[in-house]
Design an enzyme around this catalytic site. Structure first.
Site, PDB file in Angstrom:
ATOM      1  N   GLU A  66      74.314  50.488  25.499  1.00  0.00           N
ATOM      2  CA  GLU A  66      74.914  51.598  25.122  1.00  0.00           C
ATOM      3  C   GLU A  66      74.182  52.282  24.092  1.00  0.00           C
ATOM      4  OE1 GLU A  66      76.561  53.272  27.437  1.00  0.00           O
ATOM      5  OE2 GLU A  66      76.990  51.623  28.617  1.00  0.00           O
ATOM      6  N   HIS A  69      70.810  53.875  25.019  1.00  0.00           N
ATOM      7  CA  HIS A  69      71.180  55.277  25.504  1.00  0.00           C
ATOM      8  C   HIS A  69      71.142  56.171  24.734  1.00  0.00           C
ATOM      9  CE1 HIS A  69      71.046  53.929  29.610  1.00  0.00           C
ATOM     10  NE2 HIS A  69      72.220  53.073  29.786  1.00  0.00           N
TER      11      HIS A  69
END
Length: 393
Positions: A66, A69
């Site tokens: 994550e 991202h």
């Protein structure tokens, strides 16, 4: 929908991290699965210790996925609200939409690429460990960690929103056709199909193999289907709203509360007798920094400390709750969940000063008008037909 009630875990690269209570279930599940995988490699105590450490290492890998991202998003000018760990892994909450297809593609690919890299690193470490302890728990844990990371990368590349593969499909279709909304709708429809397929496979696993691990697959499929369905609905709403901007439905020049005021000053001002139930809070430069609602003033501690400053009591505005006047209304609806009488979107001028506010009622009215084919703002509506007065009695 953003996940609420999280435990803060600090910041990495300026990005806030949090964990929902359901993440504990995920750690427990990973520990149990890994302990079963390590059975027979060492004593019971060592196996469980390796299983706990391996599960925590996998959570760290999910967090790295994550973070990839989010870091790529911030480098392309996309504001990141936070990263949350929860039952089904992790989620990056972005406050803005990608501005072009290339950015969308780069943000989508960053996570799976990171998972593949971590899988390769874990496999290399397992190869080194095998030289010293071929059948030991450390080697087996590293092999498990490498395998799960690769599986995670492959699974996330399934071509359906909200998975990373769905984002890749959206970006490629967007770049090819130039129509972002159509690309978004297509990726969401594929996501619905992927979700239904996973649910069916999980159900079949329970019936045919008597393996209740299929419940996890059914849960994942159900989540993907509902998330894809929500994205499809949002794509339709964005299409109906068209080029409507958030500035067209805002309340201009709203009544604001100075952050330096005390609660006593606020209650002694004329603001306490307006019809508003929620107020933007601005700093000394007129920039919105928080939101204050009557519900915040009714907290027990305000009665004990009437000298408490508004800045200490008000709730900080999330990045997604601050938007420019020209920001598309559809993006604001997609990224922000407003609770009636509690939350607002602060609309700002290019210099960052407060220009207006949007409430949950404003968003609901805009959606209702769009469903009826009406413009979002009355200035865009045709003039009403002239009427003659009725008969006088």
């Amino acid at each position: 929908m953003p996940i609420r009630s999280t435990i803060p875990l600090g910041r990495v690269a300026g990005i806030r991290l949090g964990a929902h209570w359901s993440a504990v279930v995920t750690v427990g599940l990973f520990t149990w699965v890994l302990a079963a995988y390590l059975r027979g490699t060492a004593s019971t105590g060592i196996i469980w210790a390796a299983a706990v450490l391996g599960a925590l290492a996998l959570i760290a890998c999910l967090l790295a996925h994550e973070l990839a991202h989010s870091i790529v998003a911030t480098r392309h000018g996309i504001r990141v609200e936070r990263i949350v760990l929860w039952l089904l892994g992790g989620a990056s909450e972005l406050a803005d939409e990608p501005r072009d297809a290339r950015t969308d593609l780069r943000v989508a690919l960053a996570g799976p690429a990171t998972s593949l890299l971590l899988g390769a690193v874990a496999f290399s470490a397992a190869a080194v460990s095998a030289v010293f302890s071929p059948g030991g728990p450390v080697t087996a844990t590293l092999i498990w960690l490498a395998t799960v990371n690769v599986v995670l990368a492959v699974f996330n590349m399934l071509p359906g929103a909200p998975l990373d593969g769905g984002r890749v499909v959206r970006a490629l279709l967007w770049r090819r056709s130039g129509d972002r909304l159509r690309a978004e709708a297509t990726a969401a429809r594929v996501g619905q199909f992927v979700g239904m397929t996973l649910t069916a496979l999980g159900f079949a696993e329970i019936l045919a193999a008597r393996n209740f691990g299929g419940l996890w697959l059914m849960l994942l499929g159900w989540f993907l289907y509902t998330a894809a369905n929500s994205e499809l609905m949002l794509a339709g709403l964005r299409h109906r709203l068209g080029d409507t901007t958030i500035g067209e439905i805002m309340t201009p020049e709203p009544i604001a509360v100075a952050a330096g005021w005390t609660v006593e000053q606020f209650l002694g001002s004329n603001l306490a007798y307006t019809h508003h139930r929620v107020f933007p809070v601005v700093d000394a430069d007129g920039r919105p920094c928080a939101v204050l609602a009557w519900a915040d003033l009714l907290r027990p501690r305000t009665r004990v400390h009437p000298g408490l400053r508004v800045s200490e009591l008000a709730r900080p505005l999330r990045p997604a709750a601050i938007a420019g006047i020209d920001a598309p209304l559809g993006d604001a609806i997609a990224r922000t969940v407003l609770r009636p009488s509690l939350d607002i979107i602060a609309v700002v001028h290019p210099n960052g000063r407060l220009a207006g506010v949007v409430t949950a009622t404003d968003l609901a009215l805009a959606c209702d008008r769009s469903a009826l084919g009406l413009p979002a703002h009355p200035t865009a509506a045709p003039a009403p037909p002239a009427t003659r007065p009725g008969p006088q009695l």
